[in-house]
Motif scaffolding. Structure first.
Motif, PDB file in Angstrom:
ATOM      1  N   ARG B  61       0.803  -1.218   0.000  1.00 32.59           N
ATOM      2  CA  ARG B  61       0.000   0.000   0.000  1.00 32.59           C
ATOM      3  C   ARG B  61       0.833   1.263   0.000  1.00 32.59           C
ATOM      4  O   ARG B  61       0.439   2.285  -0.551  1.00 32.59           O
ATOM      5  N   THR B  62       1.951   1.211   0.684  1.00 29.46           N
ATOM      6  CA  THR B  62       2.689   2.453   0.857  1.00 29.46           C
ATOM      7  C   THR B  62       3.878   2.559  -0.084  1.00 29.46           C
ATOM      8  O   THR B  62       4.488   3.616  -0.177  1.00 29.46           O
ATOM      9  N   THR B  63       4.223   1.486  -0.752  1.00 33.53           N
ATOM     10  CA  THR B  63       5.426   1.418  -1.587  1.00 33.53           C
ATOM     11  C   THR B  63       6.617   2.052  -0.869  1.00 33.53           C
ATOM     12  O   THR B  63       7.296   2.924  -1.411  1.00 33.53           O
ATOM     13  N   SER B  64       6.837   1.588   0.335  1.00 36.44           N
ATOM     14  CA  SER B  64       7.953   2.113   1.127  1.00 36.44           C
ATOM     15  C   SER B  64       9.277   1.592   0.600  1.00 36.44           C
ATOM     16  O   SER B  64       9.358   0.495   0.070  1.00 36.44           O
ATOM     17  N   ASN B  65      10.277   2.393   0.808  1.00 35.30           N
ATOM     18  CA  ASN B  65      11.621   1.941   0.488  1.00 35.30           C
ATOM     19  C   ASN B  65      12.276   1.353   1.718  1.00 35.30           C
ATOM     20  O   ASN B  65      11.743   1.428   2.813  1.00 35.30           O
ATOM     21  N   ARG B  66      13.429   0.796   1.490  1.00 38.23           N
ATOM     22  CA  ARG B  66      14.195   0.231   2.596  1.00 38.23           C
ATOM     23  C   ARG B  66      14.574   1.320   3.600  1.00 38.23           C
ATOM     24  O   ARG B  66      14.949   2.427   3.208  1.00 38.23           O
ATOM     25  N   CYS B  67      14.460   1.006   4.870  1.00 40.42           N
ATOM     26  CA  CYS B  67      14.851   1.969   5.888  1.00 40.42           C
ATOM     27  C   CYS B  67      16.333   1.817   6.173  1.00 40.42           C
ATOM     28  O   CYS B  67      16.834   0.703   6.321  1.00 40.42           O
ATOM     29  N   LEU B  68      17.024   2.934   6.271  1.00 38.50           N
ATOM     30  CA  LEU B  68      18.457   2.851   6.501  1.00 38.50           C
ATOM     31  C   LEU B  68      18.811   2.964   7.973  1.00 38.50           C
ATOM     32  O   LEU B  68      19.866   2.554   8.410  1.00 38.50           O
ATOM     33  N   GLU B  69      17.920   3.557   8.745  1.00 43.19           N
ATOM     34  CA  GLU B  69      18.221   3.620  10.175  1.00 43.19           C
ATOM     35  C   GLU B  69      16.919   3.546  10.970  1.00 43.19           C
ATOM     36  O   GLU B  69      15.833   3.649  10.424  1.00 43.19           O
ATOM     37  N   MET B  70      17.075   3.401  12.268  1.00 42.04           N
ATOM     38  CA  MET B  70      15.918   3.160  13.115  1.00 42.04           C
ATOM     39  C   MET B  70      14.905   4.308  13.067  1.00 42.04           C
ATOM     40  O   MET B  70      13.718   4.102  13.205  1.00 42.04           O
ATOM     41  N   ARG B  71      15.401   5.527  12.859  1.00 45.67           N
ATOM     42  CA  ARG B  71      14.476   6.657  12.838  1.00 45.67           C
ATOM     43  C   ARG B  71      13.473   6.543  11.694  1.00 45.67           C
ATOM     44  O   ARG B  71      12.302   6.858  11.844  1.00 45.67           O
ATOM     45  N   GLU B  72      13.956   6.054  10.591  1.00 45.69           N
ATOM     46  CA  GLU B  72      13.046   5.837   9.463  1.00 45.69           C
ATOM     47  C   GLU B  72      12.047   4.733   9.796  1.00 45.69           C
ATOM     48  O   GLU B  72      10.860   4.842   9.500  1.00 45.69           O
ATOM     49  N   THR B  73      12.578   3.693  10.388  1.00 44.65           N
ATOM     50  CA  THR B  73      11.693   2.582  10.771  1.00 44.65           C
ATOM     51  C   THR B  73      10.598   3.073  11.710  1.00 44.65           C
ATOM     52  O   THR B  73       9.429   2.708  11.564  1.00 44.65           O
ATOM     53  N   ALA B  74      10.999   3.913  12.643  1.00 43.75           N
ATOM     54  CA  ALA B  74      10.021   4.443  13.598  1.00 43.75           C
ATOM     55  C   ALA B  74       8.924   5.212  12.871  1.00 43.75           C
ATOM     56  O   ALA B  74       7.740   5.090  13.188  1.00 43.75           O
ATOM     57  N   ASP B  75       9.348   5.983  11.864  1.00 40.63           N
ATOM     58  CA  ASP B  75       8.359   6.723  11.071  1.00 40.63           C
ATOM     59  C   ASP B  75       7.375   5.781  10.397  1.00 40.63           C
ATOM     60  O   ASP B  75       6.176   6.030  10.354  1.00 40.63           O
ATOM     61  N   LYS B  76       7.930   4.707   9.857  1.00 42.23           N
ATOM     62  CA  LYS B  76       7.077   3.743   9.160  1.00 42.23           C
ATOM     63  C   LYS B  76       6.083   3.097  10.122  1.00 42.23           C
ATOM     64  O   LYS B  76       4.921   2.889   9.795  1.00 42.23           O
ATOM     65  N   ILE B  77       6.586   2.773  11.295  1.00 36.91           N
ATOM     66  CA  ILE B  77       5.696   2.156  12.284  1.00 36.91           C
ATOM     67  C   ILE B  77       4.571   3.117  12.628  1.00 36.91           C
ATOM     68  O   ILE B  77       3.397   2.750  12.692  1.00 36.91           O
ATOM     69  N   GLN B  78       4.951   4.358  12.780  1.00 39.29           N
ATOM     70  CA  GLN B  78       3.959   5.382  13.072  1.00 39.29           C
ATOM     71  C   GLN B  78       2.927   5.459  11.946  1.00 39.29           C
ATOM     72  O   GLN B  78       1.719   5.534  12.181  1.00 39.29           O
ATOM     73  N   GLN B  79       3.427   5.390  10.742  1.00 40.88           N
ATOM     74  CA  GLN B  79       2.552   5.433   9.574  1.00 40.88           C
ATOM     75  C   GLN B  79       1.603   4.226   9.573  1.00 40.88           C
ATOM     76  O   GLN B  79       0.417   4.334   9.254  1.00 40.88           O
ATOM     77  N   ALA B  80       2.141   3.082   9.941  1.00 34.78           N
ATOM     78  CA  ALA B  80       1.329   1.867   9.970  1.00 34.78           C
ATOM     79  C   ALA B  80       0.207   1.983  10.998  1.00 34.78           C
ATOM     80  O   ALA B  80      -0.930   1.575  10.751  1.00 34.78           O
ATOM     81  N   PHE B  81       0.526   2.559  12.141  1.00 35.31           N
ATOM     82  CA  PHE B  81      -0.506   2.760  13.160  1.00 35.31           C
ATOM     83  C   PHE B  81      -1.645   3.608  12.608  1.00 35.31           C
ATOM     84  O   PHE B  81      -2.817   3.347  12.844  1.00 35.31           O
ATOM     85  N   LYS B  82      -1.253   4.617  11.855  1.00 36.84           N
ATOM     86  CA  LYS B  82      -2.260   5.504  11.300  1.00 36.84           C
ATOM     87  C   LYS B  82      -3.097   4.784  10.251  1.00 36.84           C
ATOM     88  O   LYS B  82      -4.316   4.891  10.204  1.00 36.84           O
ATOM     89  N   LEU B  83      -2.411   4.003   9.455  1.00 37.64           N
ATOM     90  CA  LEU B  83      -3.073   3.299   8.368  1.00 37.64           C
ATOM     91  C   LEU B  83      -4.042   2.241   8.896  1.00 37.64           C
ATOM     92  O   LEU B  83      -5.167   2.116   8.429  1.00 37.64           O
ATOM     93  N   TYR B  84      -3.596   1.481   9.878  1.00 42.20           N
ATOM     94  CA  TYR B  84      -4.388   0.336  10.293  1.00 42.20           C
ATOM     95  C   TYR B  84      -5.295   0.604  11.484  1.00 42.20           C
ATOM     96  O   TYR B  84      -6.318  -0.041  11.645  1.00 42.20           O
ATOM     97  N   LEU B  85      -4.892   1.489  12.341  1.00 43.69           N
ATOM     98  CA  LEU B  85      -5.713   1.722  13.529  1.00 43.69           C
ATOM     99  C   LEU B  85      -6.199   3.165  13.634  1.00 43.69           C
ATOM    100  O   LEU B  85      -6.836   3.526  14.610  1.00 43.69           O
ATOM    101  N   SER B  86      -5.919   3.966  12.642  1.00 44.66           N
ATOM    102  CA  SER B  86      -6.255   5.388  12.662  1.00 44.66           C
ATOM    103  C   SER B  86      -5.858   6.051  13.962  1.00 44.66           C
ATOM    104  O   SER B  86      -6.628   6.804  14.538  1.00 44.66           O
ATOM    105  N   MET B  87      -4.705   5.746  14.420  1.00 44.84           N
ATOM    106  CA  MET B  87      -4.243   6.441  15.620  1.00 44.84           C
ATOM    107  C   MET B  87      -2.844   6.989  15.359  1.00 44.84           C
ATOM    108  O   MET B  87      -2.133   6.516  14.477  1.00 44.84           O
ATOM    109  N   GLN B  88      -2.509   7.987  16.129  1.00 46.14           N
ATOM    110  CA  GLN B  88      -1.261   8.691  15.856  1.00 46.14           C
ATOM    111  C   GLN B  88      -0.362   8.655  17.079  1.00 46.14           C
ATOM    112  O   GLN B  88      -0.379   9.578  17.883  1.00 46.14           O
ATOM    113  N   PRO B  89       0.401   7.607  17.231  1.00 45.61           N
ATOM    114  CA  PRO B  89       1.294   7.584  18.386  1.00 45.61           C
ATOM    115  C   PRO B  89       2.473   8.534  18.161  1.00 45.61           C
ATOM    116  O   PRO B  89       2.848   8.790  17.018  1.00 45.61           O
ATOM    117  N   THR B  90       3.002   9.060  19.233  1.00 43.73           N
ATOM    118  CA  THR B  90       4.185   9.918  19.099  1.00 43.73           C
ATOM    119  C   THR B  90       5.422   9.073  19.323  1.00 43.73           C
ATOM    120  O   THR B  90       5.447   8.210  20.194  1.00 43.73           O
TER     121      THR B  90
END
Lengths: 157, 176
Positions: B61-90
């Motif tokens: 769905r998101t056509t994400s690219n490979r994450c190079l560091e944990m900060r990117e991964t964290a962003d993706k996880i945040q995005q996933a929360f929004k996508l699947y649970l409509s919630m916005q964790p900080t």
């Protein structure tokens, strides 16, 4: 609000879980689906309570069935029900030719025998729904499968 | 007075159905098992299994690219929360080495209408399981655990995610 795919995944995990719970009696072909049924029942009961809280009471059985087949079915299973038959004595046969939780099955005979497991959960959400409206119901449902496993028939009594 | 077909909001109903089904599952598990730790473990595993399959949907769905560091991964996880649970964790509380962070939220569809027994149950154990499972599919081994839980009386729910290692072999360890 949660996305639909979560529910689909959770559904198959619930089936998975209940299979594990009942794997001690492996020799039996017909699996113990009571766990799935209970979960379906409880969820169905509660969701109905929420959905119809501010609605006028259903007039009669037919009204309830109409609700199940139109509003509820399209909501949960993403499509209209394909066929509804009744003998006017309280038996309703609901037929869905592409049941949401079965469309992921491959189209062959290989897994046919496993299919009933998957249906259990939704059956009960229907059953409990009726119960919630004080209509003598749930008592029985049966799954009649034909060659295409996507054909589930359910009888509410 | 006729009833209109559009009286139900499909998205909302499905979301509530998920919440209620999950609740029914947890209560069924508690009935079957005396040991709360076992229930936590089971829930985590269910989450894991879901995550393993959810990541595919996410990538598609998101056509994400490979994450190079944990900060990117964290962003993706945040995005996933929004996508699947409509919630916005900080995303907060990064460790100095940048391999550990917290996800904080104060509302979650899963834990609506929940009354907790006072017995150490981790009601939302599904979520860390799903994160672990999903990340494992992209060769990231992480640890996930709750630091604070609203259901246990904390002000917010805080989930800690810690990077362990990169999985070199693409075949993940089977969990059964």
């Amino acid at each position: 609000m949660a996305d639909d795919i979560l529910f689909e995944l959770l559904h198959s995990e619930i089936i998975n879980y209940s299979l594990e719970q009942s794997k001690d009696n492996k020799e039996k072909k017909d699996m113990d689906l009571s766990v799935v049924e209970y979960i379906g029942f409880a969820a169905g009961y509660k969701i109905m309570e929420r959905l119809t809280r501010e609605w006028p009471r259903f007039k009669d059985e037919l009204d309830t069935m109409k609700f199940i087949c139109t509003d509820f079915w399209t909501c949960i299973y993403k499509k209209q029900i394909d066929n509804l038959r009744t003998n006017h004595q309280g038996v309703y046969v609901l037929q869905d030719n592409a049941f949401r939780f079965l469309t992921n099955f491959s189209n062959g005979h290989q897994y046919l025998e496993y299919a009933p497991r998957d249906i259990g959960i939704k059956m009960d959400s229907d059953g409990s729904k009726n119960l919630n409206h004080n209509i003598r119901s749930i008592a029985a449902y049966s799954i009649i499968k034909e060659i295409q496993e996507l054909l589930g028939t359910l009888t509410l009594r | 007075m006729s009833r209109q077909t559009s009286r139900l909001d499909a998205k909302k109903v499905n979301s509530e159905l998920l919440t209620l089904t999950y609740g029914a599952l947890v209560s069924q598990m508690l009935k079957e098992t005396e040991n709360v730790e076992d229930v936590n473990k089971q829930l985590e595993r269910i989450g894991y299994n879901m995550g393993v399959r959810l990541i595919e949907d996410f990538l598609a769905r998101t056509t994400s690219n490979r994450c190079l560091e944990m900060r990117e991964t964290a962003d993706k996880i945040q995005q996933a929360f929004k996508l699947y649970l409509s919630m916005q964790p900080t995303v907060t509380s990064w460790s100095s080495s940048g391999d550990e962070f917290s996800l904080v939220w104060d509302q979650c569809p899963l834990s609506e209408w929940v009354e907790m027994p006072n017995n150490g149950l981790k009601y939302c154990a599904l979520i860390p399981g799903a994160i672990r499972g999903a990340l494992q599919m992209v060769q990231l081994d992480v640890q996930c655990w709750f630091v604070q839980d609203q259901l246990k009386g904390d002000a917010v729910t805080e989930l800690r995610v810690k990077y362990i290692k990169r999985l070199e072999d693409a075949v993940p360890a089977g969990e059964d």
